[in-house]
Scaffold this motif. Structure first.
Motif, PDB file in Angstrom:
ATOM      1  N   ARG A 204       6.258 -28.075   1.366  1.00  0.00           N
ATOM      2  CA  ARG A 204       6.356 -29.137   2.002  1.00  0.00           C
ATOM      3  C   ARG A 204       6.909 -29.754   3.044  1.00  0.00           C
ATOM      4  O   ARG A 204       6.343 -30.270   3.985  1.00  0.00           O
ATOM      5  CB  ARG A 204       6.458 -30.097   0.588  1.00  0.00           C
ATOM      6  CG  ARG A 204       5.483 -30.502   0.027  1.00  0.00           C
ATOM      7  CD  ARG A 204       5.062 -31.676  -1.298  1.00  0.00           C
ATOM      8  NE  ARG A 204       6.583 -32.369  -0.896  1.00  0.00           N
ATOM      9  CZ  ARG A 204       6.886 -33.283  -1.590  1.00  0.00           C
ATOM     10  NH1 ARG A 204       5.938 -33.853  -2.324  1.00  0.00           N
ATOM     11  NH2 ARG A 204       8.300 -33.410  -2.116  1.00  0.00           N
ATOM     12  N   MET A 205       7.974 -28.262   3.503  1.00  0.00           N
ATOM     13  CA  MET A 205       8.970 -28.922   4.255  1.00  0.00           C
ATOM     14  C   MET A 205       8.417 -28.192   5.370  1.00  0.00           C
ATOM     15  O   MET A 205       9.207 -28.840   6.612  1.00  0.00           O
ATOM     16  CB  MET A 205      10.275 -28.270   3.376  1.00  0.00           C
ATOM     17  CG  MET A 205      11.316 -28.855   2.769  1.00  0.00           C
ATOM     18  SD  MET A 205      13.220 -28.178   2.135  1.00  0.00           S
ATOM     19  CE  MET A 205      14.115 -28.860   3.068  1.00  0.00           C
ATOM     20  N   GLU A 206       7.837 -26.917   5.341  1.00  0.00           N
ATOM     21  CA  GLU A 206       6.666 -27.251   7.055  1.00  0.00           C
ATOM     22  C   GLU A 206       5.746 -28.129   7.375  1.00  0.00           C
ATOM     23  O   GLU A 206       4.727 -27.373   7.354  1.00  0.00           O
ATOM     24  CB  GLU A 206       6.683 -25.259   6.079  1.00  0.00           C
ATOM     25  CG  GLU A 206       7.220 -24.879   5.532  1.00  0.00           C
ATOM     26  CD  GLU A 206       8.784 -24.767   7.006  1.00  0.00           C
ATOM     27  OE1 GLU A 206       7.943 -24.363   8.302  1.00  0.00           O
ATOM     28  OE2 GLU A 206       9.971 -24.376   6.992  1.00  0.00           O
ATOM     29  N   GLY A 207       5.074 -28.432   6.256  1.00  0.00           N
ATOM     30  CA  GLY A 207       4.115 -29.987   6.550  1.00  0.00           C
ATOM     31  C   GLY A 207       3.013 -29.532   5.861  1.00  0.00           C
ATOM     32  O   GLY A 207       2.401 -30.226   5.774  1.00  0.00           O
ATOM     33  N   GLY A 208       3.148 -29.000   4.680  1.00  0.00           N
ATOM     34  CA  GLY A 208       2.519 -28.621   3.451  1.00  0.00           C
ATOM     35  C   GLY A 208       1.948 -29.923   3.021  1.00  0.00           C
ATOM     36  O   GLY A 208       2.801 -30.551   2.491  1.00  0.00           O
ATOM     37  N   THR A 209       0.413 -29.739   2.308  1.00  0.00           N
ATOM     38  CA  THR A 209       0.748 -30.248   1.496  1.00  0.00           C
ATOM     39  C   THR A 209       1.055 -30.140  -0.112  1.00  0.00           C
ATOM     40  O   THR A 209       1.735 -29.831  -0.588  1.00  0.00           O
ATOM     41  CB  THR A 209      -0.028 -30.676   1.814  1.00  0.00           C
ATOM     42  OG1 THR A 209      -1.134 -32.130   0.306  1.00  0.00           O
ATOM     43  CG2 THR A 209      -1.710 -29.679   0.782  1.00  0.00           C
ATOM     44  N   GLY A 210       1.346 -31.428  -1.380  1.00  0.00           N
ATOM     45  CA  GLY A 210       1.610 -31.503  -2.196  1.00  0.00           C
ATOM     46  C   GLY A 210       0.033 -30.761  -2.322  1.00  0.00           C
ATOM     47  O   GLY A 210      -0.519 -30.249  -2.481  1.00  0.00           O
ATOM     48  N   ARG A 211       0.910 -29.792  -3.817  1.00  0.00           N
ATOM     49  CA  ARG A 211       0.314 -28.503  -4.974  1.00  0.00           C
ATOM     50  C   ARG A 211       0.114 -28.671  -6.653  1.00  0.00           C
ATOM     51  O   ARG A 211       0.452 -29.879  -7.167  1.00  0.00           O
ATOM     52  CB  ARG A 211       0.550 -27.088  -5.067  1.00  0.00           C
ATOM     53  CG  ARG A 211       0.398 -26.909  -3.546  1.00  0.00           C
ATOM     54  CD  ARG A 211       1.586 -25.186  -2.686  1.00  0.00           C
ATOM     55  NE  ARG A 211       1.832 -25.223  -1.637  1.00  0.00           N
ATOM     56  CZ  ARG A 211       0.426 -24.128  -1.123  1.00  0.00           C
ATOM     57  NH1 ARG A 211      -0.713 -23.785  -1.730  1.00  0.00           N
ATOM     58  NH2 ARG A 211       0.051 -23.854   0.302  1.00  0.00           N
ATOM     59  N   SER A 212      -1.126 -28.583  -7.184  1.00  0.00           N
ATOM     60  CA  SER A 212      -1.341 -28.748  -8.278  1.00  0.00           C
ATOM     61  C   SER A 212      -1.178 -27.164  -9.044  1.00  0.00           C
ATOM     62  O   SER A 212      -2.638 -26.043  -8.390  1.00  0.00           O
ATOM     63  CB  SER A 212      -2.686 -28.968  -8.692  1.00  0.00           C
ATOM     64  OG  SER A 212      -2.711 -29.849  -9.229  1.00  0.00           O
ATOM     65  N   TRP A 213      -1.084 -26.773 -10.157  1.00  0.00           N
ATOM     66  CA  TRP A 213       0.306 -25.792 -10.738  1.00  0.00           C
ATOM     67  C   TRP A 213      -0.463 -26.003 -11.999  1.00  0.00           C
ATOM     68  O   TRP A 213      -0.394 -27.065 -13.148  1.00  0.00           O
ATOM     69  CB  TRP A 213       1.114 -24.815 -10.048  1.00  0.00           C
ATOM     70  CG  TRP A 213       2.002 -24.631  -9.025  1.00  0.00           C
ATOM     71  CD1 TRP A 213       2.355 -25.677  -8.763  1.00  0.00           C
ATOM     72  CD2 TRP A 213       1.918 -23.785  -8.408  1.00  0.00           C
ATOM     73  NE1 TRP A 213       2.427 -25.416  -7.088  1.00  0.00           N
ATOM     74  CE2 TRP A 213       1.629 -24.034  -7.330  1.00  0.00           C
ATOM     75  CE3 TRP A 213       0.921 -22.685  -8.613  1.00  0.00           C
ATOM     76  CZ2 TRP A 213       2.170 -22.781  -6.031  1.00  0.00           C
ATOM     77  CZ3 TRP A 213       1.081 -21.345  -7.941  1.00  0.00           C
ATOM     78  CH2 TRP A 213       1.828 -21.683  -6.790  1.00  0.00           C
ATOM     79  N   SER A 214      -1.434 -24.802 -12.408  1.00  0.00           N
ATOM     80  CA  SER A 214      -1.226 -24.856 -13.963  1.00  0.00           C
ATOM     81  C   SER A 214      -0.687 -22.927 -14.236  1.00  0.00           C
ATOM     82  O   SER A 214      -0.832 -22.375 -13.854  1.00  0.00           O
ATOM     83  CB  SER A 214      -2.940 -24.407 -14.374  1.00  0.00           C
ATOM     84  OG  SER A 214      -3.319 -23.085 -13.417  1.00  0.00           O
ATOM     85  N   LEU A 215       0.699 -23.653 -15.390  1.00  0.00           N
ATOM     86  CA  LEU A 215       1.241 -21.807 -15.801  1.00  0.00           C
ATOM     87  C   LEU A 215       0.897 -22.735 -17.024  1.00  0.00           C
ATOM     88  O   LEU A 215       0.201 -22.870 -18.021  1.00  0.00           O
ATOM     89  CB  LEU A 215       2.823 -22.925 -16.008  1.00  0.00           C
ATOM     90  CG  LEU A 215       3.466 -22.188 -16.749  1.00  0.00           C
ATOM     91  CD1 LEU A 215       3.772 -20.629 -16.152  1.00  0.00           C
ATOM     92  CD2 LEU A 215       5.234 -23.562 -16.936  1.00  0.00           C
ATOM     93  N   SER A 216       0.838 -20.503 -17.500  1.00  0.00           N
ATOM     94  CA  SER A 216      -0.245 -20.402 -19.382  1.00  0.00           C
ATOM     95  C   SER A 216       1.774 -19.932 -19.935  1.00  0.00           C
ATOM     96  O   SER A 216       1.586 -18.938 -19.190  1.00  0.00           O
ATOM     97  CB  SER A 216      -1.072 -19.091 -18.624  1.00  0.00           C
ATOM     98  OG  SER A 216      -1.076 -18.856 -20.083  1.00  0.00           O
ATOM     99  N   VAL A 217       1.603 -20.234 -20.822  1.00  0.00           N
ATOM    100  CA  VAL A 217       3.572 -19.693 -21.263  1.00  0.00           C
ATOM    101  C   VAL A 217       2.839 -18.044 -21.399  1.00  0.00           C
ATOM    102  O   VAL A 217       3.660 -17.618 -22.116  1.00  0.00           O
ATOM    103  CB  VAL A 217       3.635 -20.396 -22.557  1.00  0.00           C
ATOM    104  CG1 VAL A 217       4.710 -20.237 -23.720  1.00  0.00           C
ATOM    105  CG2 VAL A 217       4.019 -22.245 -22.568  1.00  0.00           C
ATOM    106  N   PHE A 218       1.709 -18.121 -21.903  1.00  0.00           N
ATOM    107  CA  PHE A 218       1.071 -17.318 -22.572  1.00  0.00           C
ATOM    108  C   PHE A 218       1.094 -15.892 -21.910  1.00  0.00           C
ATOM    109  O   PHE A 218       1.952 -15.057 -21.866  1.00  0.00           O
ATOM    110  CB  PHE A 218      -0.060 -17.075 -23.287  1.00  0.00           C
ATOM    111  CG  PHE A 218      -0.975 -15.602 -23.444  1.00  0.00           C
ATOM    112  CD1 PHE A 218      -0.091 -14.724 -24.595  1.00  0.00           C
ATOM    113  CD2 PHE A 218      -2.083 -14.872 -23.377  1.00  0.00           C
ATOM    114  CE1 PHE A 218      -0.680 -13.140 -25.007  1.00  0.00           C
ATOM    115  CE2 PHE A 218      -2.759 -13.808 -23.715  1.00  0.00           C
ATOM    116  CZ  PHE A 218      -1.663 -13.047 -24.400  1.00  0.00           C
ATOM    117  N   GLU A 219       0.526 -16.053 -20.506  1.00  0.00           N
ATOM    118  CA  GLU A 219       0.916 -15.449 -19.396  1.00  0.00           C
ATOM    119  C   GLU A 219       2.239 -14.950 -18.740  1.00  0.00           C
ATOM    120  O   GLU A 219       2.449 -13.654 -18.207  1.00  0.00           O
ATOM    121  CB  GLU A 219      -0.201 -15.998 -18.235  1.00  0.00           C
ATOM    122  CG  GLU A 219      -2.219 -15.494 -18.787  1.00  0.00           C
ATOM    123  CD  GLU A 219      -2.699 -16.023 -18.138  1.00  0.00           C
ATOM    124  OE1 GLU A 219      -2.019 -16.151 -16.628  1.00  0.00           O
ATOM    125  OE2 GLU A 219      -3.844 -16.288 -18.615  1.00  0.00           O
ATOM    126  N   ALA A 220       3.321 -16.171 -19.163  1.00  0.00           N
ATOM    127  CA  ALA A 220       3.938 -15.589 -18.547  1.00  0.00           C
ATOM    128  C   ALA A 220       4.736 -15.094 -19.686  1.00  0.00           C
ATOM    129  O   ALA A 220       5.697 -14.188 -18.538  1.00  0.00           O
ATOM    130  CB  ALA A 220       4.547 -17.419 -18.432  1.00  0.00           C
TER     131      ALA A 220
END
Length: 833
Positions: A204-220
């Protein structure tokens, strides 16, 4: 291992900006109840972000999580939540949705744990909010992700670790497999969540938009076991549980009793084995040809231990440690909780900090991200339910990053695109850090040398190793170094050193995990490099820290776990300290390193100032023991150990299934789950007995309950038992081997494993990141480089060298594409950590 903290050699001329908290421009809202999202949010709070925790009137369910302090406060909740604010939103209130929506629309980052536990959070339309606030960064966590066969599974920390291959290889050979207490998945998932959200803040500091992330605890969680998965891919089904504090494929790697205290041992390479035997005066073992390789030692474990155990009892752990330092051996005393709390070095570095829990004051684990210019907060207060606790009051100043960004850069641009990293790392921890930066879009240039390449290309070097280029076929090297460009430079030669400096002068980040003196002695210390590039973020990832009195201690991931205090809370009451992984500290250090770099990068983007990060990997392991540190700091009592049982969930254990060495972890986390479990195993009388609705009552007949469960599981394969239990929403996870994960149906349905083609290896699977922006993960762009693969591309494209100059560098062995044999080496090898 207490000591006075040496003064950093460059501290005198660094303007420490602790008063200007680096993330103070960010407001974070945390909803739902999940250990992973709570830890993610706490990492933001550590560096000054305004973190607002939304709770129901009864408070976050994690406030009830054991272990508890003498005053009844959750030490786990305290660790996850100090320095946050708390606001109560009652879902029954008519303005609940409006209030929550307003809070979210006023924040920069929303961290959502509702899919793990909704915690009575009002229903909100996230998509609608994001349309109105396109600058919002959104992170949503779940146990298994939104789709796939396991998506709606009931889960606990232990059932997820069982499915992730982190249980079945641990414990006595005859079983049952043993596992560490809770809190591992929350820490690892929280780090991944922070990496996703912080990289979005950079973008975002470089001019990008917000992002939407999904996080899998199992995969982490698979980050901890992925190297075993791919070793199994290369070698086949050869891994088995081989005993407490014993782990395939290295021996001896474990914990041994001494005259006073316990000693962690990791003698991995042939040289270390010979030195270790020499230290103990065991020449007959040192000179035995069958014991030179790890394979030979694994086949003779009992014979070797028959010599090691009595010899190690002749001196104290501290004495063996001191002798190990002289011989550069990975030996470390295994500390008790009291040792950690009295360690003046850890207190000085804020690895141990003060925390206030209501009317009680104790100590807990602070920030592991040891930035030297923008310091993290040194401890803090745990908010009461609904307590709007703010440092300096409610902040209303405008943020430097706007919440609404019309005309943003393409949302599919990778978050770290445009960032350049010079990678001076080897093995697992450092390469995982830089691999993650590369996965997120950074241009990572990995520096090796034909004289001493990455040691994970092979420690044991059988006949044909050089001629057959076996160093290009190591699966672990391949998975840790994808999405990087590779070049070789002999940094001990003036020409190689000068080229490295030119690369760093153009970089944003430099990372090293050699022993602490290697890069400074080569002329690549931070004091030198910041003069060339004042905006450079440079991180040293050593075992104990650059300025520790133990800075010269050699270490592997196993050493870091041994030295963290964690083994003292694992295992059965009255038993020996127990390790829970073969190389736990490596991936944990790598993730913490990535998180630290991102914080420093945000500061550099705001101010133009780089800084030095002194990451001590042993401290990165301490969050896993944080709750017991807090309780012990208040009551002074030894930690209670439960083995495979649980302080809250009854029943909770690892149960034998039909077939050879088949096991399943089963847990009942509430009264309803207990009743469903009792019914399915054929004990409706237990299910209908209201006196057994509390875990305290069930504790009195826990032996009987466990026998009843195992009678039922013994009639079923582990997968069948899991399927039947999950069908009635009982938390259960089959204990997998690492090789089983390669064909896991849930991971397959989510495209978690990607096929990559590489020279010398061919098609092979690679794990994705556990964070994703879409239904599918980021594609792996490039396979791991072969030795010196991108020499010409980098030297000509970035540094402007001619073909003639590049040819001369090859002639002089400054660069190359083939590893030199040991007979050709003019210099000793670099040593990891």
């Amino acid at each position: 291992m207490s000591c006075d903290l040496p003064r950093p050699q460059h501290q005198h001329d660094l303007e420490v900006e602790s008063s200007m908290e680096v993330l103070s421009h960010l407001r974070v809202v945390e909803i739902g109840s999940s250990a992973g999202t709570s830890y993610c949010a706490r990492l933001f709070a550590d560096f000054g972000a305004d973190v607002l925790k939304v709770e129901p009137p009864a408070g976050d369910p994690l406030r009830q999580t054991a272990p508890l302090t003498p005053g009844g406060q959750s030490a786990w909740f305290a660790f996850l939540n100090f320095n946050k604010s708390s606001v109560v939103i009652d879902p029954a209130h008519p303005d609940a949705i409006k209030r929550l929506t307003a809070l979210i629309e006023g924040c920069d980052i929303l961290i959502d744990g509702r899919d793990v536990d909704a915690a009575d959070c009002p229903t909100i339309d996230i998509d609608n909010i994001r349309q109105r606030r396109p600058g919002l960064v959104y992170l949503e966590a779940s146990w298994f992700g939104g789709q796939g066969p396991y998506a709606r599974f009931a889960a606990t920390d232990s059932t997820v670790r069982a499915l992730g291959g982190l249980v079945k290889l641990v414990g006595p050979t005859e079983g049952p497999p043993s596992h560490a207490p809770d809190f591992q998945t929350g820490i690892v998932a929280g780090l991944w969540g922070f990496i996703a959200a912080a990289s979005s803040a950079v973008a975002r500091m470089e001019g990008g938009t917000g992002r939407s992330w999904s996080l899998s605890v199992f995969e982490a969680t698979l980050t901890l076991t992925e190297y075993l998965m791919f070793d199994a891919f290369a070698r086949g089904d050869v891994m088995r549980r081989i005993g407490i504090n014993r782990f395939w494929p290295n021996f001896p790697v474990g914990i041994y009793e001494t005259k006073k205290g316990w000693l962690g041992v990791s003698a991995v390479t042939p040289k270390q084995w010979r030195e270790f035997c020499g230290l103990l005066g065991l020449s007959e073992l040192r000179d035995h040809p069958e014991l030179v390789s790890n394979e030979g030692r694994l086949q003779n474990m009992d014979h070797i231990d028959g010599h090691l155990i009595p010899r190690l009892k002749t001196r104290t752990a501290q004495e063996w440690f001191a002798e190990g330092l002289k011989r550069k051996l990975p030996l470390v005393p295994v500390p008790q909780l009291s040792d950690l709390l009295q360690d003046t070095e850890k207190i000085a570095s804020s690895a141990i900090v003060r925390v206030r829990l209501g009317q009680e004051e104790g100590r807990t684990v602070g920030s592991m991200q040891r930035l030297t210019l923008t310091l993290p907060r040194p401890g803090g207060q745990v908010p009461g339910v609904g307590e709007m606790q703010r440092r300096g009051g409610v902040r209303t100043a405008e943020r430097t990053i706007p919440r609404s960004l019309p005309g943003c850069i393409d949302g599919y641009r990778l978050p770290l695109q445009g960032i350049r990293v010079v990678d001076f790392t080897m093995g697992w921890a450092g390469p995982l850090c830089t691999r993650t930066l590369g996965d997120l879009g950074a241009d990572v240039i990995k520096i090796e040398a034909i004289q001493y390449p990455d040691w994970w290309r092979g420690v044991d070097r059988p006949p044909g190793y050089f001629e057959d280029r076996m160093y290009e076929k190591a699966p672990c090297f391949c998975i840790m170094n994808r999405n990087k460009r590779g070049m070789t430079l002999d940094l001990k030669q003036p020409e190689g050193l000068a080229l490295a400096k030119r690369l760093v002068a153009q970089a944003d980040i430099a990372v090293g995990n050699y022993s602490v003196d290697v890069l400074p002695k080569l002329g690549l210390g931070y004091d030198v490099l910041r003069a060339l590039n004042p905006r450079l973020v440079m991180m040293s990832m050593s075992a104990f820290g650059s300025y520790s009195v133990h800075r010269d201690c050699r270490a592997y991931g196993s050493t870091l776990e041994q030295g963290s205090g964690l083994p003292g809370v694992v295992g059965d009451a009255g038993g020996l300290p127990v390790m829970s992984h073969i190389a736990f500290g490596d991936p944990v250090g790598g993730l913490n390193g990535c998180a630290a770099v991102l914080v420093a990068l945000i500061h550099a983007r705001k101010t133009g100032k780089g800084q030095f990060i002194d990451l001590a990997q042993v401290e990165c392991m301490m969050p896993f023991v944080a709750p017991w540190i807090t309780v012990h700091s208040i009551d002074g009592m030894p930690p209670r150990r439960y083995g495979n049982r649980h302080p809250q969930h009854v029943p909770h254990g690892c149960f034998r299934c039909a077939g050879e060495d088949n096991w399943i972890i089963v847990a009942a986390t509430n009264a309803g789950m207990w009743q469903r479990l009792a019914t399915i195993i054929g004990r409706p009388d237990w299910a209908m007995d209201p006196s057994l609705n509390s875990p305290e009552a069930r504790r009195a007949i826990e032996d009987d309950i466990e026998r009843g469960i195992e009678t039922w599981t013994l009639a079923r394969d582990a997968d069948q038992a899991m399927s039947e239990l999950q069908a009635v929403r009982v938390a259960a996870g089959a204990a997998r081997l690492p090789i089983d994960i390669l064909k896991d149906p849930h991971l397959s349905s989510r495209a978690f494993l990607q096929e990559v083609n590489r020279a010398f290896v061919g098609l092979h699977p690679q794990p994705s990141m556990p964070i994703r922006e879409n239904a599918t993960p980021y594609p792996i762009r490039t396979a791991a480089p072969t030795l010196g693969q991108h020499n010409a591309e980098i030297l000509s494209g970035l540094l402007g060298l001619s073909d003639t100059e590049i040819g001369q560098l090859a002639t002089d062995h400054i660069i190359g594409t083939s590893m030199l044999s040991e007979a050709e080496l003019p210099h000793p090898e670099h040593t990891p950590n």
